[in-house]
Design a protein around this motif. Structure first.
Motif, PDB file in Angstrom:
ATOM      1  N   LEU A 316       0.830  -1.198   0.000  1.00 59.37           N
ATOM      2  CA  LEU A 316       0.000   0.000   0.000  1.00 59.37           C
ATOM      3  C   LEU A 316       0.868   1.253   0.000  1.00 59.37           C
ATOM      4  CD1 LEU A 316      -2.893   1.140   0.174  1.00 59.37           C
ATOM      5  CD2 LEU A 316      -2.649   1.092   2.673  1.00 59.37           C
ATOM      6  N   VAL A 317       1.915   1.243   0.837  1.00 58.10           N
ATOM      7  CA  VAL A 317       2.819   2.389   0.902  1.00 58.10           C
ATOM      8  C   VAL A 317       3.603   2.534  -0.402  1.00 58.10           C
ATOM      9  CG1 VAL A 317       4.834   3.356   2.088  1.00 58.10           C
ATOM     10  CG2 VAL A 317       2.984   2.307   3.411  1.00 58.10           C
ATOM     11  N   VAL A 318       4.084   1.404  -0.944  1.00 57.54           N
ATOM     12  CA  VAL A 318       4.838   1.441  -2.200  1.00 57.54           C
ATOM     13  C   VAL A 318       3.986   2.049  -3.312  1.00 57.54           C
ATOM     14  CG1 VAL A 318       5.821   0.015  -4.029  1.00 57.54           C
ATOM     15  CG2 VAL A 318       6.406  -0.458  -1.649  1.00 57.54           C
ATOM     16  N   PHE A 319       2.745   1.591  -3.437  1.00 59.30           N
ATOM     17  CA  PHE A 319       1.884   2.123  -4.490  1.00 59.30           C
ATOM     18  C   PHE A 319       1.539   3.589  -4.234  1.00 59.30           C
ATOM     19  CE2 PHE A 319       1.508  -2.142  -5.997  1.00 59.30           C
ATOM     20  CZ  PHE A 319       1.015  -2.049  -7.298  1.00 59.30           C
ATOM     21  N   GLY A 320       1.358   3.958  -2.957  1.00 59.45           N
ATOM     22  CA  GLY A 320       1.054   5.350  -2.641  1.00 59.45           C
ATOM     23  C   GLY A 320       2.194   6.284  -2.993  1.00 59.45           C
ATOM     24  N   ILE A 321       3.418   5.917  -2.611  1.00 56.21           N
ATOM     25  CA  ILE A 321       4.580   6.742  -2.927  1.00 56.21           C
ATOM     26  C   ILE A 321       4.829   6.755  -4.424  1.00 56.21           C
ATOM     27  CG2 ILE A 321       7.097   6.829  -2.692  1.00 56.21           C
ATOM     28  CD1 ILE A 321       6.784   6.150   0.213  1.00 56.21           C
ATOM     29  N   ALA A 322       4.621   5.621  -5.087  1.00 55.00           N
ATOM     30  CA  ALA A 322       4.802   5.574  -6.538  1.00 55.00           C
ATOM     31  C   ALA A 322       3.829   6.513  -7.236  1.00 55.00           C
ATOM     32  CB  ALA A 322       4.623   4.145  -7.042  1.00 55.00           C
TER      33      ALA A 322
END
Length: 351
Positions: A316-322
């Protein structure tokens, strides 16, 4: 793929079938999305088949598709003969700012020596003696990518028509080097560049007089599954078994992508052309850059069960930052690159 290809005019195409010289293939977004999802799974989740660990194999599959797309798209740009400055501005502003931001954040917490830092900042960390260090050792592929940009810019400056024989010759040379050294996978440019060059040769074929005949062959319904199976067979490795099909991986990947483009109404092409895959493709570069640095934080820590229980939060964090990186950082630099290119084009016309 023959080295004696020459550009030629093509017959008109039906409206439903995109031209390689003009339109966008939605299926390519799907291929890009599949490539980054395969890499994410490789690095963040276990993958075994019959008790054999195959994470490296899945990563090989994903990176082959990624490099094929990159070689194809860059070569398509070369054939349009943009100004060198415009080409470099678009390519480097697409890659460098986000990469340097990620490096700055990582090095704030994990400093490296000057030589290592320079090798990353100027994209040669993958060349011997390699200075690849976690959690940014996956930047080897960005090094290969940027080095290919430099070769492309050089050809654009010298004589772009030379790519019609140079790229096929380099493709065969680098595959021959892998065979002679028994190398199935490597992060060193000359042992990996045949993936990029196979994509480049796919672009050359699609812009040549041979494409209608090649397209007719690739349009057979059996071609998509056949080349997909060959690509998988050439990607999935076991350290205990020598697999000569790995040397065919670049060619199978290029043929698979070519077959998808030749069959826009194939079920798989339609599925890969969907909006979900288009969105994942749009943030794929940022996903690649940030997933391992974030996995090296608390989000990826703990014993086996704790680590994998955290995986949904990590993703979730990876996709949010991406998402933020793509639409707040990369998009701004892409717009700057377009302005630089447009300004350069206007100055050339005035001259």
């Amino acid at each position: 793929m023959s080295a004696n290809l020459t550009p030629a005019a093509e017959p008109p195409r039906p409206i439903s079938e995109p031209s390689p010289t003009a339109e966008h293939y939605p299926v390519l977004d799907g291929v890009r999305a599949i490539s980054i999802l395969a890499v994410l799974w490789t690095h963040l989740m276990p993958f075994t088949l019959g008790g054999i660990p195959l994470n490296e194999s899945l990563g090989m599959f994903g990176m082959a598709l990624f490099f094929i797309l990159s070689g194809y798209l860059i070569t398509g740009q070369l054939l349009k003969r943009p100004p060198v400055s415009s080409f470099l501005a678009r390519r480097l502003l697409r890659v460098v700012p986000a990469a340097w931001i990620a490096l700055s954040v990582v090095w704030w917490f994990r400093p490296v020596d000057l030589e290592t830092a320079l090798s990353y900042l100027f994209f040669y960390a993958n060349l011997p003696p390699q200075r690849l260090v976690p959690p940014i050792d996956h930047f080897w592929s960005l090094c290969v990518e940027v080095q290919f940009y430099m070769l492309a810019a050089l050809m654009l400056w010298l004589r772009v028509r030379a790519i019609w024989w140079l790229f096929p010759a380099l493709l065969m040379t680098f595959t021959g080097m892998r065979i002679s050294h028994d190398i199935t996978a490597s992060s060193v440019t000359w042992f990996r560049a045949d993936d990029l060059l196979a994509g480049a040769c796919l672009a050359l074929v699609m812009h040549s007089r041979f494409w209608p005949a090649v397209r007719q062959v690739l349009s057979r319904p059996s071609m998509v599954p056949a080349f997909l199976l060959l690509l998988m067979a050439g990607s999935f490795l076991s350290h205990e078994v020598y697999n000569p099909l790995t040397y065919l991986r670049p060619y199978a990947a290029a043929a698979f992508v070519g077959a998808l483009m030749a069959q826009p109404r194939h079920r798989l092409s339609i599925w890969l052309g969907g909006p979900v895959f288009a969105y994942i493709a749009s943030i794929s570069y940022a996903l690649y850059v940030w997933h391992l640095p974030l996995a090296a934080t608390w989000l990826g820590s703990g014993d086996l069960w704790v680590k994998y229980l955290k995986r949904p939060l990590l993703l979730l964090v990876v996709f949010g930052i991406a998402h933020v990186s793509t639409f707040q950082v990369e998009r701004r630099f892409n717009e700057l690159a377009k302005r630089v290119g447009a300004g350069r084009g206007r100055r050339l016309k005035e001259v």
